[in-house]
Motif scaffolding. Structure first.
Motif, PDB file in Angstrom:
ATOM      1  N   GLN A   5      35.323  41.387  37.818  1.00 40.32           N
ATOM      2  CA  GLN A   5      35.998  40.857  36.507  1.00 40.32           C
ATOM      3  C   GLN A   5      36.831  41.769  35.529  1.00 40.32           C
ATOM      4  O   GLN A   5      37.968  41.625  35.199  1.00 40.32           O
ATOM      5  CB  GLN A   5      35.035  39.842  35.662  1.00 40.32           C
ATOM      6  CG  GLN A   5      34.492  38.740  36.577  1.00 40.32           C
ATOM      7  CD  GLN A   5      33.565  37.932  35.612  1.00 40.32           C
ATOM      8  OE1 GLN A   5      33.474  38.314  34.280  1.00 40.32           O
ATOM      9  NE2 GLN A   5      33.012  37.137  36.103  1.00 40.32           N
ATOM     10  N   LYS A   6      36.074  42.907  35.350  1.00 38.14           N
ATOM     11  CA  LYS A   6      36.922  44.037  34.455  1.00 38.14           C
ATOM     12  C   LYS A   6      38.091  44.398  35.267  1.00 38.14           C
ATOM     13  O   LYS A   6      39.234  44.595  34.719  1.00 38.14           O
ATOM     14  CB  LYS A   6      35.891  45.048  34.098  1.00 38.14           C
ATOM     15  CG  LYS A   6      36.494  46.072  33.338  1.00 38.14           C
ATOM     16  CD  LYS A   6      35.330  47.059  32.950  1.00 38.14           C
ATOM     17  CE  LYS A   6      35.913  48.210  32.058  1.00 38.14           C
ATOM     18  NZ  LYS A   6      35.091  49.297  31.544  1.00 38.14           N
ATOM     19  N   ILE A   7      37.593  45.019  36.742  1.00 35.62           N
ATOM     20  CA  ILE A   7      39.032  45.441  37.348  1.00 35.62           C
ATOM     21  C   ILE A   7      40.083  44.269  37.525  1.00 35.62           C
ATOM     22  O   ILE A   7      41.126  44.790  37.479  1.00 35.62           O
ATOM     23  CB  ILE A   7      38.335  46.050  38.799  1.00 35.62           C
ATOM     24  CG1 ILE A   7      37.283  46.908  38.431  1.00 35.62           C
ATOM     25  CG2 ILE A   7      39.442  46.566  39.617  1.00 35.62           C
ATOM     26  CD1 ILE A   7      37.811  48.360  37.621  1.00 35.62           C
ATOM     27  N   HIS A   8      39.811  43.198  37.918  1.00 39.52           N
ATOM     28  CA  HIS A   8      40.630  42.058  38.202  1.00 39.52           C
ATOM     29  C   HIS A   8      41.347  41.979  36.720  1.00 39.52           C
ATOM     30  O   HIS A   8      42.597  41.835  36.839  1.00 39.52           O
ATOM     31  CB  HIS A   8      40.002  40.767  38.307  1.00 39.52           C
ATOM     32  CG  HIS A   8      40.821  39.624  38.832  1.00 39.52           C
ATOM     33  ND1 HIS A   8      41.567  38.679  38.014  1.00 39.52           N
ATOM     34  CD2 HIS A   8      41.009  39.319  40.070  1.00 39.52           C
ATOM     35  CE1 HIS A   8      42.066  38.098  38.735  1.00 39.52           C
ATOM     36  NE2 HIS A   8      41.890  38.250  39.838  1.00 39.52           N
ATOM     37  N   LYS A   9      40.800  42.008  35.591  1.00 40.45           N
ATOM     38  CA  LYS A   9      41.535  41.841  34.364  1.00 40.45           C
ATOM     39  C   LYS A   9      42.454  43.027  34.106  1.00 40.45           C
ATOM     40  O   LYS A   9      43.884  42.751  33.781  1.00 40.45           O
ATOM     41  CB  LYS A   9      40.792  41.569  33.320  1.00 40.45           C
ATOM     42  CG  LYS A   9      41.590  41.533  31.776  1.00 40.45           C
ATOM     43  CD  LYS A   9      40.205  41.139  30.950  1.00 40.45           C
ATOM     44  CE  LYS A   9      41.082  41.024  29.410  1.00 40.45           C
ATOM     45  NZ  LYS A   9      40.012  41.123  28.353  1.00 40.45           N
ATOM     46  N   PHE A  10      42.162  44.236  34.464  1.00 38.31           N
ATOM     47  CA  PHE A  10      43.033  45.398  34.216  1.00 38.31           C
ATOM     48  C   PHE A  10      44.161  45.422  35.415  1.00 38.31           C
ATOM     49  O   PHE A  10      45.290  45.532  35.049  1.00 38.31           O
ATOM     50  CB  PHE A  10      42.114  46.659  34.719  1.00 38.31           C
ATOM     51  CG  PHE A  10      42.904  47.756  34.813  1.00 38.31           C
ATOM     52  CD1 PHE A  10      43.533  48.404  33.737  1.00 38.31           C
ATOM     53  CD2 PHE A  10      42.842  48.690  36.177  1.00 38.31           C
ATOM     54  CE1 PHE A  10      44.466  49.497  33.866  1.00 38.31           C
ATOM     55  CE2 PHE A  10      43.606  49.684  36.225  1.00 38.31           C
ATOM     56  CZ  PHE A  10      44.398  50.266  34.941  1.00 38.31           C
ATOM     57  N   LEU A  11      43.953  45.065  36.533  1.00 33.13           N
ATOM     58  CA  LEU A  11      45.109  44.908  37.734  1.00 33.13           C
ATOM     59  C   LEU A  11      45.993  43.814  37.147  1.00 33.13           C
ATOM     60  O   LEU A  11      47.237  43.738  37.312  1.00 33.13           O
ATOM     61  CB  LEU A  11      44.292  44.444  38.923  1.00 33.13           C
ATOM     62  CG  LEU A  11      43.442  45.851  39.783  1.00 33.13           C
ATOM     63  CD1 LEU A  11      43.061  45.101  41.128  1.00 33.13           C
ATOM     64  CD2 LEU A  11      44.231  46.988  39.619  1.00 33.13           C
ATOM     65  N   GLU A  12      45.475  42.446  36.762  1.00 30.65           N
ATOM     66  CA  GLU A  12      46.523  41.527  36.137  1.00 30.65           C
ATOM     67  C   GLU A  12      47.259  42.024  34.965  1.00 30.65           C
ATOM     68  O   GLU A  12      48.535  41.768  35.035  1.00 30.65           O
ATOM     69  CB  GLU A  12      45.615  40.510  35.684  1.00 30.65           C
ATOM     70  CG  GLU A  12      45.203  39.329  36.772  1.00 30.65           C
ATOM     71  CD  GLU A  12      44.503  37.931  35.997  1.00 30.65           C
ATOM     72  OE1 GLU A  12      44.768  37.110  36.792  1.00 30.65           O
ATOM     73  OE2 GLU A  12      44.104  38.307  34.975  1.00 30.65           O
ATOM     74  N   SER A  13      46.862  43.182  34.185  1.00 25.07           N
ATOM     75  CA  SER A  13      47.633  43.569  32.991  1.00 25.07           C
ATOM     76  C   SER A  13      48.742  44.276  33.603  1.00 25.07           C
ATOM     77  O   SER A  13      49.749  44.518  32.985  1.00 25.07           O
ATOM     78  CB  SER A  13      46.807  44.213  32.137  1.00 25.07           C
ATOM     79  OG  SER A  13      46.313  45.450  32.552  1.00 25.07           O
ATOM     80  N   LEU A  14      48.716  44.887  34.787  1.00 20.79           N
ATOM     81  CA  LEU A  14      49.499  46.001  35.388  1.00 20.79           C
ATOM     82  C   LEU A  14      50.695  45.094  36.203  1.00 20.79           C
ATOM     83  O   LEU A  14      51.613  45.894  36.746  1.00 20.79           O
ATOM     84  CB  LEU A  14      48.885  47.002  36.189  1.00 20.79           C
ATOM     85  CG  LEU A  14      47.762  47.726  35.877  1.00 20.79           C
ATOM     86  CD1 LEU A  14      47.239  48.610  37.057  1.00 20.79           C
ATOM     87  CD2 LEU A  14      48.432  48.455  34.758  1.00 20.79           C
ATOM     88  N   LEU A  15      50.526  44.032  36.359  1.00 17.65           N
ATOM     89  CA  LEU A  15      51.263  43.062  37.441  1.00 17.65           C
ATOM     90  C   LEU A  15      52.638  43.030  36.894  1.00 17.65           C
ATOM     91  O   LEU A  15      53.725  43.359  37.456  1.00 17.65           O
ATOM     92  CB  LEU A  15      51.023  41.539  37.598  1.00 17.65           C
ATOM     93  CG  LEU A  15      49.906  41.366  38.671  1.00 17.65           C
ATOM     94  CD1 LEU A  15      49.286  39.806  38.647  1.00 17.65           C
ATOM     95  CD2 LEU A  15      50.629  41.574  40.133  1.00 17.65           C
ATOM     96  N   PRO A  16      53.078  42.916  35.629  1.00 16.07           N
ATOM     97  CA  PRO A  16      54.512  42.984  35.111  1.00 16.07           C
ATOM     98  C   PRO A  16      55.125  44.087  35.579  1.00 16.07           C
ATOM     99  O   PRO A  16      56.469  44.150  35.694  1.00 16.07           O
ATOM    100  CB  PRO A  16      54.219  42.908  33.583  1.00 16.07           C
ATOM    101  CG  PRO A  16      53.083  42.028  33.149  1.00 16.07           C
ATOM    102  CD  PRO A  16      52.147  42.631  34.383  1.00 16.07           C
TER     103      PRO A  16
END
Length: 370
Positions: free
Chosen positions: A96-107
């Protein structure tokens, strides 16, 4: 290479992606680091309020393997597809922590939405040993992401650009991780300072100034005083600096201590080195105790060990010293030439104050090109 302060500089057009299916594996390993000039207090998106300098470790590291496969045409490209394993076990909390981090990088890293990711990570040290692994884990993940971009988009061919971007991404996950992407560099700095050329708040850099022989292959024995989770996270501690009455004085002191340390590293001045390094450790924890609300991360064993180190140094005229991270554990620092005497002292006098008698022997890497 100099990046501006906007994340747009890191945007890579997904049109560069090949239409054919791609899959592969990238593997990286990153060490922990211990800051001598501390980073404590930030602004913006993980930007430091003062420059920091750290020793890179060798034996305490995280290794990460990333498997990727491009998604089918009909699958969403605006979402992260991730599975995460830690030490060969599915770990939902970390995922969940890594998923949230990767989501923040999507833009700014939209290609991450075009692949399925399976990530396998493991530490060379027990996760429950009380050593913060966020620096090594986020650094090795960032290196894997840069390698993934390189393979998918044929970018980041320049070595310096590759590591600067990895440090930039690692910083977004964990500030101190910015300094852990350079595994073969003994000393790194992060944060813009006029004292060192080509420094930046956006990413860490290999230390570029002279280092005396006494500091080559420096030793760091990490004493595990507590294996419990910290009562206050580093993230929360940084936030409390915004209202800390001594914050501005601290930032000015960091610049002053950095200048002293630079001179000590060049001249082989272990006396000044010890004064600066121990002062930085005390100031870090004093800031915690002066926060609102205040908090204490040192334990009784921490203070006992500190006193014994200072007495041993005085009685034996050996340049041994300590530093602390944002926790109870003690990093014992000493030149390689005194390794036998210091390890004997640690085994006889300090081990009884360690959790289950645990301590880890570590050292700086031999200086080499990354």
């Amino acid at each position: 290479m100099n990046f501006s302060v906007t994340d747009n500089d890191f945007f890579k057009e997904t049109s560069l992606l090949s239409k054919e299916e791609k899959k592969g594996t990238v593997i990286h390993k990153s060490p922990s680091n211990i800051a001598l000039i501390k980073y404590w207090g930030k602004h913006g998106v993980q930007l430091p309020n003062n420059p920091s300098l750290s020793f890179t470790l060798t034996n305490a590291f995280t290794e990460t393997k990333l498997h990727y496969q491009t998604k089918a045409e009909n699958e969403s490209k605006s979402e992260i597809s991730l599975e995460f394993w830690f030490e060969n076990k599915k770990n939902e909390k970390f995922e969940q922590k890594i998923h949230k981090f990767l989501e923040s990088l999507l833009p700014t890293q939209p290609f991450l939405g075009f692949v399925h990711l399976k990530i396998y990570s493991q530490n060379s040290f027990p996760h429950s040993a009380g050593i913060a692994s966020s620096a090594s884990s986020m650094a090795t993940l960032a290196l894997c992401l840069c390698d993934l971009e390189k393979q998918l988009l044929n970018t980041l061919e320049n070595k310096e650009e590759f590591y600067q971007k990895a440090s930039y991404l690692a910083r977004l996950g964990s500030g101190s991780a910015a300094r852990s992407v350079y595994s073969n560099i003994p000393i790194t700095t992060w944060g813009q300072t006029n004292a060192i050329e080509n420094t930046s708040d956006l990413y860490a850099s290999p230390y570029s100034l002279p280092i005396h022989d006494i500091f080559q292959n420096y030793q760091d024995t990490i004493l595990i005083v507590s294996a419990e989770e910290k009562s206050v996270s580093s993230r929360a501690g940084h936030a409390l600096m915004e209202t800390n009455p001594f914050a501005q004085t601290r930032y000015e002191l960091a610049h002053s201590n950095l200048q002293k340390l630079i001179t000590a590293l060049e001249k082989g001045d272990t006396k000044t080195f010890i004064e600066v390094v121990e002062n930085e450790a005390f100031v870090l924890h004093a800031l915690m105790m002066c926060s609102s609300p205040p908090f204490i991360l040192m334990e009784t064993g921490t203070l006992t060990i500190i006193k014994k180190i200072q007495k041993f140094r005085k009685d034996n005229n050996i340049p041994i010293c300590f530093t602390l991270d944002a926790g109870a554990n003690v990093h014992v620092l000493y030149p390689n030439k005194y390794k036998n005497e210091c390890l004997d002292f640690i085994e006889r006098k300090l081990k009884p104050f360690c959790f289950e008698g645990k301590y880890l022997k570590d050292q700086l890497p031999v200086n080499s090109n990354q």
